[in-house]
Scaffold this motif. Structure first.
Motif, mmCIF file in Angstrom:
data_model
loop_
_atom_site.group_PDB
_atom_site.id
_atom_site.type_symbol
_atom_site.label_atom_id
_atom_site.label_comp_id
_atom_site.label_asym_id
_atom_site.label_seq_id
_atom_site.Cartn_x
_atom_site.Cartn_y
_atom_site.Cartn_z
ATOM 1 N N CYS B 29 0.836 -1.188 0.000
ATOM 2 C CA CYS B 29 0.000 0.000 0.000
ATOM 3 C C CYS B 29 0.871 1.238 0.000
ATOM 4 O O CYS B 29 1.982 1.242 0.480
ATOM 5 N N GLN B 30 0.300 2.308 -0.500
ATOM 6 C CA GLN B 30 0.971 3.603 -0.429
ATOM 7 C C GLN B 30 0.970 4.050 1.027
ATOM 8 O O GLN B 30 0.089 3.691 1.797
ATOM 9 N N ARG B 156 4.785 -3.654 -9.800
ATOM 10 C CA ARG B 156 3.631 -4.320 -10.380
ATOM 11 C C ARG B 156 3.866 -5.798 -10.656
ATOM 12 O O ARG B 156 4.932 -6.222 -10.999
ATOM 13 N N ARG B 180 -11.708 -5.128 -5.101
ATOM 14 C CA ARG B 180 -10.343 -4.604 -5.149
ATOM 15 C C ARG B 180 -9.340 -5.590 -4.566
ATOM 16 O O ARG B 180 -8.234 -5.712 -5.045
ATOM 17 N N ASP B 212 -3.745 -6.276 -4.203
ATOM 18 C CA ASP B 212 -4.517 -5.111 -4.636
ATOM 19 C C ASP B 212 -4.647 -5.247 -6.153
ATOM 20 O O ASP B 212 -3.687 -5.017 -6.887
ATOM 21 N N ASP B 215 -4.093 -1.753 -8.316
ATOM 22 C CA ASP B 215 -2.705 -1.335 -8.504
ATOM 23 C C ASP B 215 -1.815 -2.472 -8.965
ATOM 24 O O ASP B 215 -0.654 -2.261 -9.305
ATOM 25 N N GLU B 216 -2.359 -3.674 -8.960
ATOM 26 C CA GLU B 216 -1.597 -4.873 -9.325
ATOM 27 C C GLU B 216 -0.346 -5.017 -8.457
ATOM 28 O O GLU B 216 0.776 -5.125 -8.933
ATOM 29 N N THR B 217 -0.587 -4.996 -7.176
ATOM 30 C CA THR B 217 0.502 -5.163 -6.210
ATOM 31 C C THR B 217 0.030 -6.069 -5.086
ATOM 32 O O THR B 217 -1.168 -6.344 -4.974
ATOM 33 N N MET B 243 6.102 6.782 -5.935
ATOM 34 C CA MET B 243 5.737 6.743 -7.356
ATOM 35 C C MET B 243 6.634 7.679 -8.142
ATOM 36 O O MET B 243 6.792 8.854 -7.807
ATOM 37 N N ASP B 246 4.908 7.249 -12.718
ATOM 38 C CA ASP B 246 3.841 6.255 -12.632
ATOM 39 C C ASP B 246 4.349 4.850 -12.344
ATOM 40 O O ASP B 246 3.625 3.870 -12.514
ATOM 41 N N PRO B 248 5.837 2.405 -9.387
ATOM 42 C CA PRO B 248 6.103 2.325 -7.937
ATOM 43 C C PRO B 248 7.517 1.786 -7.705
ATOM 44 O O PRO B 248 7.871 0.713 -8.185
#
Lengths: 472, 342
Positions: B29-30, B156, B180, B212, B215-217, B243, B246, B248
């Motif tokens: 997560c961010q 990703r 999600r 997630d 975000d594909e993480t 980021m 774009d 991560p």
């Protein structure tokens, strides 16, 4: 291996020195583990260990023994270690019988170790665990010098025991019970739940009835925990939690932010501001302090050299292990990542587990190395002060004269680079040929000679010898 | 000297670094941007800034990566704050189809600076200053592993591929109502079967990976283990990303190990209170402390926070990357110690 470190000697009174002056009113008091005649009659054969008699009882016994119709005069007491606490208690209870109290390496404010004996015991156990874990983390892959090799060298040299035993023994923490010269034994005595056992030792706690009623000028006796602000640091702090609800299951994902937070140091103190000195103004007082905080100074030079070699070998092996194992941890973490990307879960799991094992070994090896490299401060943190005489913290060895009461002597708060043993024989304190329980000589202008003269003792031949205070 | 994996391919101890292994690659997560808090922020040092440099663009194929790494740890029951465990510089580069890594460790205690270089087959430890090789270890790693450095470092990942592989292995896959979050749960029987031959005594009970899918993480992983003394160890790992263009970029990880230990610790006759709450303690000044020291013994303490009889605690390890550079590693620095060169 026979324990080579001791720091309490029971000194026996010798025959009077030729041409020395024996003073009826000069007493030498010895420290923990010393022998006390447990009877009002000094000639009685009822002897007790000073750990097993309360200090209150000891004060009364010494009065019975040495304040007699034949020897009535107020006493000048020179006292080492526990003896200094006894001496101050004597002065407080019997001011009319006390001329002067001179303490050497005494925990006159109480020993901080004994304020929290369970916490201190946990620290000792933790320290031994750190040293052992460091040794066990040196696996064969990690270096040429393994501790198994070091153990063989020690055995061949006739030392016996393992490296860990050597190290913990040398730094006075061995688990040899019944040996009053090690911290573990002292703490076990302090933790004995029976109030009847080891009262003389328990009375050395800063909040003991003896110290709070006889010596401490404070009204309150309950130690309070407080904090003092020391600065700030940037740390990761959990700022929120994302909750994912999945049927009846909740999964919490923590969210972290980098924050500046204040840092504190924590202390135990007596906070009352009301101060009532316990000593009479007429009592002369002086504190002599020892400052040699190297526990290896207790042993002879040859043994010290051997122990230092063991320590150096231990550090070399553990530091090498720390580096290699950290590298291997990173490598296998990388393997696990790659395996995961390849969707090879079994390999990812195997490599991940291997990585964790190596990280864990590296951490243990590093902690062991650090502990041994910094053995003086490691021991100081257990004793309660990194400045110490290898047993008594520096800050516990003296009082502020105005608070304590009494009258400060001209030479007060003298520091000597002695450990808890050599304080008893240092010629700069006792004179050449002098020592606790024997005499103070004049050769070398020792500080005790100046103090005893100030207290009114002035032998023609310059040698001060006591008739008592320590059991024969 | 050769080294065999202590765990065979069919046996392993599923431990908390699984979390690290897989989630290192995959985005979490961010997190909040670092910020001070008013007066405290003004009084404190500047928060560390993560510099990220690219040779050309963040979206180029990445064949090398370097960063300074600081590993710190805190214990929620200790007042000592965050302790630094390790600090090193790491460089990773794809050379001749193999990933070569170099770690430079600063002096520690009586040990001088050391360099560890590995290509997965050979690991060399050398004195950083002189270059003298101190140890050479063979570390065979299985062939055919993915050597795409960019995938390892970018956030990703195709959660669909992972989920498909997980279903093939009969792992439980569930999707949260919003769509999600996808959670993969590895069954206990699979965790235990991978553990044969393991050295560590903990028994893995539960392992979950939270994806997630937007975000594909990977958002988080949670591993629950049980120790022989009844201790329950729950390890939660989250990644920290910044980021850039774009993309991560991994700038750190947080590994939280919660040790729930049965039983209680003896309090003894200690003068410390049974429960210590730092926020509730009186704060004194240095002047007040000095005044108190004249009339009593002031004792330094390092108390256990909370209920002192409760042995449970949480260790949180923070791995922080800074001065990150992509595609900037010099090959010469990586070859220098392999192949017997000094």
């Amino acid at each position: 291996m026979k324990k080579t470190t001791t720091f309490i000697l029971v000194t026996v009174l010798t025959a009077p020195l030729a041409f020395a002056t024996q003073f009826d009113n000069l007493l030498f008091f010895d420290g923990i583990g010393s022998t006390v005649v447990d009877s009002d009659s000094l000639t009685s054969s009822a002897l007790s260990n000073s750990n097993n008699l309360s200090l209150e009882r000891q004060v009364d016994l010494f009065r019975s023994h040495y304040v007699t119709p034949a020897t009535p005069g107020p006493k000048v007491i020179v006292a080492h270690s526990q003896g200094g606490v006894r001496a101050l208690g004597f002065a407080s209870k019997y001011p009319q019988d006390t001329k002067a109290v001179i303490t050497i390496g005494s925990p006159v404010k109480g020993h901080p170790m004994l304020l929290n004996p369970q916490t201190t015991k946990n620290k000792v156990n933790k320290a031994i665990e750190i040293v052992k874990n460091g040794a066990s983390a040196v696996i064969p892959v990690a270096g040429d010098v393994t501790l198994g090799v070091v153990d063989q060298i020690l055995k061949a040299a006739g030392y016996g025991g393992t490296v860990v035993d050597q190290l913990t023994n040398a730094i006075l923490m061995s688990k040899v019970t019944g040996d009053s010269a090690n911290l573990n034994s002292i703490l076990e005595m302090a933790l004995d739940p029976s109030t009847q056992r080891f009262p003389g030792l328990k009375d050395l706690s800063p909040n003991s009835d003896f110290i709070t009623s006889r010596i401490s000028p404070k009204i309150d006796h309950t130690y309070k925990t407080v904090k003092i602000h020391t600065g700030y640091e940037w740390v990761w702090v959990k700022t929120d939690t994302k909750v994912i609800q999945l049927g009846f299951t909740r999964i919490r994902i923590p969210i972290y932010g980098f924050r500046s937070v204040p840092t504190y140091a924590f202390k135990q103190v007596l906070t009352s501001t009301t101060v009532t000195p316990k000593l009479a103004k007429s009592t002369l007082v002086s504190f002599i302090r020892g400052t040699n905080n190297d526990p290896l100074s207790f042993v002879d030079a040859s043994t010290r050299q051997s122990i230092k070699k063991v320590m150096a070998d231990y550090v070399q092996a553990t530091r090498a292990a720390e580096t290699i194992e950290a590298g291997l941890g990173v490598i296998y973490a990388g393997v696990a990542v790659s395996a995961g990307l390849s969707l090879n879960f079994p390999l990812a799991i195997a490599a991940g587990g291997t990585s964790v094992l190596f990280y864990s070994y590296s951490d243990k090896a590093g902690r062991g190395a650090e502990w041994v490299e910094n053995y003086k401060s490691s021991l100081g943190d257990i004793l309660g002060d990194r400045d110490n005489d290898s047993f008594i913290p520096y800050k516990a060895q003296s009082w502020d004269a105005e608070s304590l009461g009494g009258t400060t002597m001209r030479w007060n708060n003298e520091n000597f680079p002695d450990n808890h043993l050599t304080e008893r024989i240092n010629p700069q304190i006792w004179g050449v040929g002098g020592q606790l329980g024997k005499a103070v000589t004049s050769e070398g202008d020792p500080v005790l000679r100046r103090l005893l003269r100030e207290a009114g003792l002035d032998p023609a031949d310059g040698v001060f010898q006591s008739v008592g205070g320590m059991a024969k | 000297m050769s080294l065999r994996l202590p765990y065979g391919l069919g046996g392993a101890n599923l431990s908390r670094v699984i979390v690290l292994a897989i989630s290192m690659v995959l985005a979490g997560c961010q997190v909040d941007e670092p910020r001070g808090t008013g007066k405290q922020g003004a009084a404190a040092k500047q928060a560390p800034v993560v510099n990220i440099a690219f040779k050309d663009s963040a979206t180029d194929a990445v064949t090398s990566w370097s960063a300074n790494v600081v590993v710190t740890q805190s214990n929620n029951r200790s007042v000592g704050g965050t302790k630094e465990l390790q600090r090193y510089a790491v460089r990773t580069k794809l050379i001749d189809g193999r990933v070569v890594s170099r770690i430079d460790l600063p002096p520690r205690g009586t040990m001088g600076a050391r360099t560890v270089v590995t290509d997965g087959q050979t690991t060399v430890v050398a004195d950083t200053g002189s270059g003298a090789v101190l140890n050479r270890v063979i570390t065979p790693t299985p062939a055919g592993l993915d050597t795409n450095v960019s995938q390892r470092l970018m956030g990703r990942v195709s959660s669909a591929e992972f989920v498909a592989a997980a279903r093939k292995l009969s792992y439980d896959v569930a999707v949260e109502d919003s769509g999600r979050w996808t959670i993969v749960s590895v069954p206990e029987v699979s965790l235990v079967s991978l553990r044969s031959g393991a050295v560590q005594p903990n028994i893995p009970k539960n392992y979950q990976i939270v994806f997630d899918t937007i975000d594909e993480t990977i958002a988080s992983t949670v591993l629950v283990e049980e120790g022989p003394d009844g201790t329950v160890l729950t390890t939660t790992t989250t990644n920290q990303y910044q980021m850039v263009e774009d993309q991560p970029i991994l700038i750190g990880q947080v590994i939280e190990e919660e040790h729930t230990i049965p039983g209680s610790l003896p309090l003894g006759p200690d003068a410390l209170p049974a429960e210590i709450v730092p926020e509730a303690l009186e704060e004194v000044t240095q002047g007040q402390l000095e005044e108190m020291a004249k009339t009593s013994l002031v004792v330094d303490v390092d108390p256990i926070i909370g209920d002192r009889s409760d042995p449970s605690y949480t260790l949180t390890t923070f791995i922080q990357y800074s001065d990150i550079e992509l595609n900037g590693v010099d090959e010469a620095a990586m070859r220098i110690l392999l192949g017997g060169q000094k």
